[in-house]
Design a protein around this motif. Structure first.
Motif: not given
Length: 349
Positions: A57-66, A73-83
């Motif tokens: 799961s990825i838990v987040y707060v979404e903000n529209d900044v224009g 990201i409140i909780d989740g994993q960062q992935r570097i495989t694509l890179l």
């Protein structure tokens, strides 16, 4: 709160998105064993021809900044495989119809329309951000950083694959399914309570990590970074991360006149802040912590060759008689406020 399933690449895709790892989150901490599990999962998806694979799961707060949507990201994993796949394909001039390095860059890694020098879609915490940026730009990697080390692991694993297997791994990434949990503070969702629930069952966070997250999440996004740099970063440097939970335990003992169980430190700190100091500004509290961190640093950095009261402190350190530290805090603070003289302070120690 809105929860729905979807492919992770769909969440990442798009030129109007930016993913923010806020300063209160701990630094990237995946070990080699975590990377091996992920790589083996991707191989299994490819080899067994799975149509999808649940990834978490990825838990987040979404903000529209224009100009774009920010996902904090409140909780989740960062992935570097694509890179790692992108850089490997580019470095070896591999021709493949399935893997397009430019698409990986533009759709998943960067926002070419963003303002400023850094075009990264993912903004990591201090230290990790520079290491990630170097890899994106294919510059000189920062050694001994978890981001770099784990990137190297994936790069080495990818280099052992045939072209068909490499395309299979890339295809497996597109099949990873996640549950997106979008929080809406304006509708009553409390990110701090969500964070507590996520971390109540086995997530390997230090008590001091939880306390840092708690105090900074009480601030708006703009102020979080300035307060972190002005106070909390200095606090960690004075104490050292390995002793930070111990220090906060002694600080609470001073303030509450009760010694908290080490495993319940976070909730004890939260209770102290909200019950006893409900009207106290978070910034004032962290500033006070920083002041007592100076006392703690003095106590812990004395030398056995020192004279006077400092020699007494050195003996206490050698005997590891740490329960006296809250009392010493009282002595230091009384001297600081000129309630006792230097002579009386030394005599008290």
């Amino acid at each position: 709160m809105n929860a729905k399933e979807g492919h992770i690449v769909r969440l990442l895709d798009g030129a109007d998105k930016k993913f923010i790892i806020p300063v209160y989150q701990r630094a990237y901490s995946w070990k080699k064993t975590n990377c091996e599990m992920l790589f083996n999962d991707l191989l299994a998806v490819y080899q067994n021809k799975y149509q999808s694979h649940f990834f978490g799961s990825i838990v987040y707060v979404e903000n529209d900044v224009g100009g774009c949507n920010e996902y904090v990201i409140i909780d989740g994993q960062q992935r570097i495989t694509l890179l790692a796949i992108r850089n490997y394909v580019k470095a070896n001039a591999i021709e493949t119809e399935k893997i397009n390095p430019e698409k990986i860059t533009d759709a998943f890694l960067t926002d070419k329309y963003a303002h400023g020098d850094k075009k990264l879609k993912l903004k990591l915490v201090q230290g990790d951000d520079d290491a990630y940026d170097r890899l994106i730009e294919q510059g000189e990697p920062i050694p001994n950083n978890h981001i770099t080390l784990n990137y190297n692991f994936f790069y080495d694993k990818i280099s052992e694959l045939s072209l068909v297997e490499l395309e299979g791994i890339y295809d497996a990434i597109t099949k990873l399914m996640i549950v997106n949990i979008s929080l809406k503070p304006q509708n009553g969702d409390d990110p701090q309570l969500i964070f507590e629930s996520l971390n109540s069952t086995g997530m390997d966070l230090e008590e001091s990590d939880k306390i840092r997250n708690y105090v900074l999440m009480k601030l708006d996004a703009v102020k979080q970074e300035s307060v972190y740099k002005k106070y909390w970063e200095k606090l960690e440097k004075k104490i050292g991360k390995q002793d930070l939970s111990k220090f906060i335990r002694y600080y609470l003992a001073l303030k509450t006149r009760a010694l908290t169980d080490e495993k319940k430190l976070y909730f004890a700190f939260k209770t102290y802040r909200e019950q006893d100091k409900g009207d106290q500004q978070i910034e004032v509290l962290i500033e006070d912590l920083l002041k007592f961190a100076g006392y703690f640093q003095t106590i812990k950095t004395v030398s056995p060759s020192d004279k006077g009261y400092r020699a007494c402190l050195a003996r206490v350190n050698k005997l590891e008689f740490n329960m006296v530290i809250p009392l010493f805090f009282d002595f230091f603070d009384a001297r600081e406020k000129r309630k006792i003289t230097d002579e009386k302070f030394a005599e008290a120690v």
